[in-house]
Design an enzyme around this catalytic site. Sequence first.
Site, short mmCIF file in Angstrom:
data_model
loop_
_atom_site.label_atom_id
_atom_site.label_comp_id
_atom_site.label_asym_id
_atom_site.label_seq_id
_atom_site.Cartn_x
_atom_site.Cartn_y
_atom_site.Cartn_z
N THR A 129 87.67 29.80 67.14
CA THR A 129 87.47 30.16 65.48
C THR A 129 86.28 30.74 65.32
OG1 THR A 129 87.12 27.62 65.36
CG2 THR A 129 89.39 28.49 64.72
N ARG A 130 86.09 31.62 64.37
CA ARG A 130 84.96 32.23 63.76
C ARG A 130 85.18 32.23 62.30
NH1 ARG A 130 83.17 30.87 67.88
NH2 ARG A 130 81.79 32.11 69.28
N CYS A 140 77.83 27.43 73.23
CA CYS A 140 77.84 28.72 73.10
C CYS A 140 76.43 29.19 72.61
CB CYS A 140 78.71 28.80 71.60
SG CYS A 140 79.11 30.50 70.83
N LYS A 183 82.47 38.07 62.37
CA LYS A 183 83.05 38.56 61.32
C LYS A 183 82.89 39.81 61.18
CE LYS A 183 80.86 35.82 58.74
NZ LYS A 183 79.66 35.21 59.62
N HIS A 234 83.47 32.74 72.14
CA HIS A 234 84.55 31.94 72.52
C HIS A 234 84.51 30.71 71.33
CE1 HIS A 234 80.92 30.63 74.29
NE2 HIS A 234 81.33 29.33 74.54
N LYS A 253 87.19 21.47 64.49
CA LYS A 253 85.89 22.02 65.14
C LYS A 253 85.09 22.03 63.99
CE LYS A 253 84.21 26.41 66.46
NZ LYS A 253 84.44 27.58 67.05
N HIS A 284 74.63 24.51 62.50
CA HIS A 284 74.05 25.85 62.48
C HIS A 284 72.86 26.16 63.17
CE1 HIS A 284 74.28 30.11 61.76
NE2 HIS A 284 73.29 30.27 60.65
C1 LIG Z 1 78.93 28.15 68.17
C2 LIG Z 1 79.17 29.61 67.60
C3 LIG Z 1 79.40 29.48 66.38
C4 LIG Z 1 79.49 30.77 65.61
N1 LIG Z 1 80.44 30.91 64.55
C5 LIG Z 1 80.39 32.07 63.86
C6 LIG Z 1 81.33 32.32 62.65
O1 LIG Z 1 81.77 31.19 62.42
N2 LIG Z 1 81.25 33.53 62.15
C7 LIG Z 1 80.77 34.63 62.57
O2 LIG Z 1 80.67 35.52 62.07
N3 LIG Z 1 79.86 34.53 63.73
C8 LIG Z 1 79.63 33.29 64.49
N4 LIG Z 1 79.26 33.29 65.45
C9 LIG Z 1 78.37 34.29 65.96
C10 LIG Z 1 79.10 35.37 66.67
O3 LIG Z 1 80.09 34.59 67.49
C11 LIG Z 1 78.18 36.13 67.54
O4 LIG Z 1 77.40 36.79 66.56
C12 LIG Z 1 79.12 37.34 68.22
O5 LIG Z 1 79.98 36.72 69.13
C13 LIG Z 1 77.99 37.92 69.24
O6 LIG Z 1 78.80 39.08 70.07
P1 LIG Z 1 77.94 39.83 70.83
O7 LIG Z 1 79.16 41.02 71.47
O8 LIG Z 1 76.62 40.27 70.70
O9 LIG Z 1 77.85 38.83 72.34
P2 LIG Z 1 79.01 38.33 73.45
O10 LIG Z 1 80.19 38.19 72.85
O11 LIG Z 1 78.28 37.32 74.11
O12 LIG Z 1 78.87 39.64 74.43
C14 LIG Z 1 77.88 40.15 75.25
C15 LIG Z 1 78.57 40.55 76.46
O13 LIG Z 1 77.63 41.22 77.13
C16 LIG Z 1 77.81 40.86 78.49
N5 LIG Z 1 76.89 41.33 79.37
C17 LIG Z 1 75.22 40.96 78.98
N6 LIG Z 1 74.59 41.28 80.10
C18 LIG Z 1 75.25 42.20 80.96
C19 LIG Z 1 75.15 43.05 81.90
N7 LIG Z 1 73.81 43.46 82.38
N8 LIG Z 1 75.90 43.70 82.60
C20 LIG Z 1 77.39 43.57 81.95
N9 LIG Z 1 77.67 42.79 80.94
C21 LIG Z 1 76.75 42.12 80.46
C22 LIG Z 1 77.86 39.43 78.48
O14 LIG Z 1 78.53 38.88 79.67
C23 LIG Z 1 79.12 39.46 77.18
O15 LIG Z 1 80.32 39.36 77.58
C24 LIG Z 1 79.10 31.98 66.11
C25 LIG Z 1 78.42 32.00 67.62
C26 LIG Z 1 78.50 30.66 68.10
C27 LIG Z 1 77.92 30.49 69.65
#
Ligand SMILES: Cc1cc2nc3c(=O)[nH]c(=O)nc-3n(C[C@H](O)[C@H](O)[C@H](O)COP(=O)(O)OP(=O)(O)OC[C@H]3O[C@@H](n4cnc5c(N)ncnc54)[C@H](O)[C@@H]3O)c2cc1C
Length: 385
Positions: free
Chosen positions: A52-53, A318, A352, A49, A270, A274
């Site tokens: 932007t990424r 985040c 990304k 969330h 924003k 890092h």
């Molecule tokens: C501040 C910040 C800046 C970033 N900037 C960049 C960027 O510029 N470029 C880039 O490429 N990446 C960036 N990232 C990293 C990127 O956003 C993350 O690597 C990516 O969003 C991870 O996705 P995910 O699916 O692993 O996690 P999430 O999107 O958090 O998804 C995991 C999901 O699993 C659900 N879940 C967990 N456990 C359970 C359960 N037991 N039962 C049901 N649901 C469950 C959670 O509720 C969540 O919705 C950034 C991250 C942050 C925090």
Amino acid sequence: MSAERQTYDVVVVGLGGMGSAAARHLARRGAAVLGVEQFTPAHALGSSHGDTRIVRKAYFEHPDYVPLLRRAYPLWDELGAEIGRPLFLRTGALMIGAEDSAVVTGTLASVAAWGLAHDVLDDGLMRHRYPQFSLRPGEIAVFEADAGYVNPEDAVRAHLELARRDGADLRFGAKVTAWRLDGDGVLVEFAGGRARARSLVLAAGAWTAPLAPGLDIAMRVGRRVMHYLNPPAGPAEFDPARFPVYVFQTGPGDAIYGFPLVGDPANGVKVGFHYRGADVDPDTVDREVSGAEREEMRTVLAERIPGLAGEHVDARVCLYTLTPDEHFVIDLLPGSAGRVALAAGFSGHGFKFTPVVGEILADLALDGATEHPIGFLAADRFAGP
Ligand SMILES: Cc1cc2nc3c(=O)[nH]c(=O)nc-3n(C[C@H](O)[C@H](O)[C@H](O)COP(=O)(O)OP(=O)(O)OC[C@H]3O[C@@H](n4cnc5c(N)ncnc54)[C@H](O)[C@@H]3O)c2cc1C
């Protein structure tokens, strides 16, 4: 229809960045998919969330990511075309730092390994082209034109919408409490029901550890703040036409990253640190951002991007899920008889990749293997002899 005794090809646990993409790719291939998410669609409590990424390809973290990005790019454009609105907006990207900094040397290593188009800008050229940044002597920048940003909430919604269009069953407000191997499949229990499937995709972000007992990789959850500032220099300097996305290594082990002004100027510009941020528990993390934290960012900006060192309009928390080497884990979960595909530990740089990770997870869940080169992300890479 009750979830009791429901049978699917694949259950996807977690519908954030990675899980929503996996559900979309699985459903597209005709698999019967159940997606289970503990919170709401595109919620703000995990890692995907904040509007932007950055998306870039001259990848300082490791050249082995470049082939995956070469697949992610057309998938982003395709997703935008399918959903009927562009998702990946090109602004170019600047990787800034001392000549011997990890960001600059790593970017140039990827550029050299894969022959990627780029420009090296010395401090004189930077002052001329991007006067918003204040470089110290010996600092340079690598500009990559084919880079930009995506909106993470919009991308998650697009993947969910297309998954649903292709028949995926998506449940929200349903926390998965347990799963186990059962006969030749997997049994999954969640608030409100249980389901059986041939295989499981674990994409639980910061909540991975309790769901992946077979994983021998310690993952820390890091709290990171996204700062949104009102530029005292005025918004024009931060227009996407003049100000690209960037990662600025401001010192050893320290970096800020940021974006141009996107959307409503009232939402601010924003920027984030890092590396700076505490290790936390995702269920008890403090989501308030203190005055001291805001001041810390303004102090760095006053030196490095002075035109941005204004008042905060917002600050949001985040979560990063960090592996020891800050590289992802994408693999079949050890001890799962090849029935659980895992994507975790994205260490603050995974978004990304979401469309290509979705494609890989669909390969692993349906075929038990993928042709994508993910050996460097293996789950057993830390295992000792
Ligand atoms: C501040 C910040 C800046 C970033 N900037 C960049 C960027 O510029 N470029 C880039 O490429 N990446 C960036 N990232 C990293 C990127 O956003 C993350 O690597 C990516 O969003 C991870 O996705 P995910 O699916 O692993 O996690 P999430 O999107 O958090 O998804 C995991 C999901 O699993 C659900 N879940 C967990 N456990 C359970 C359960 N037991 N039962 C049901 N649901 C469950 C959670 O509720 C969540 O919705 C950034 C991250 C942050 C925090």
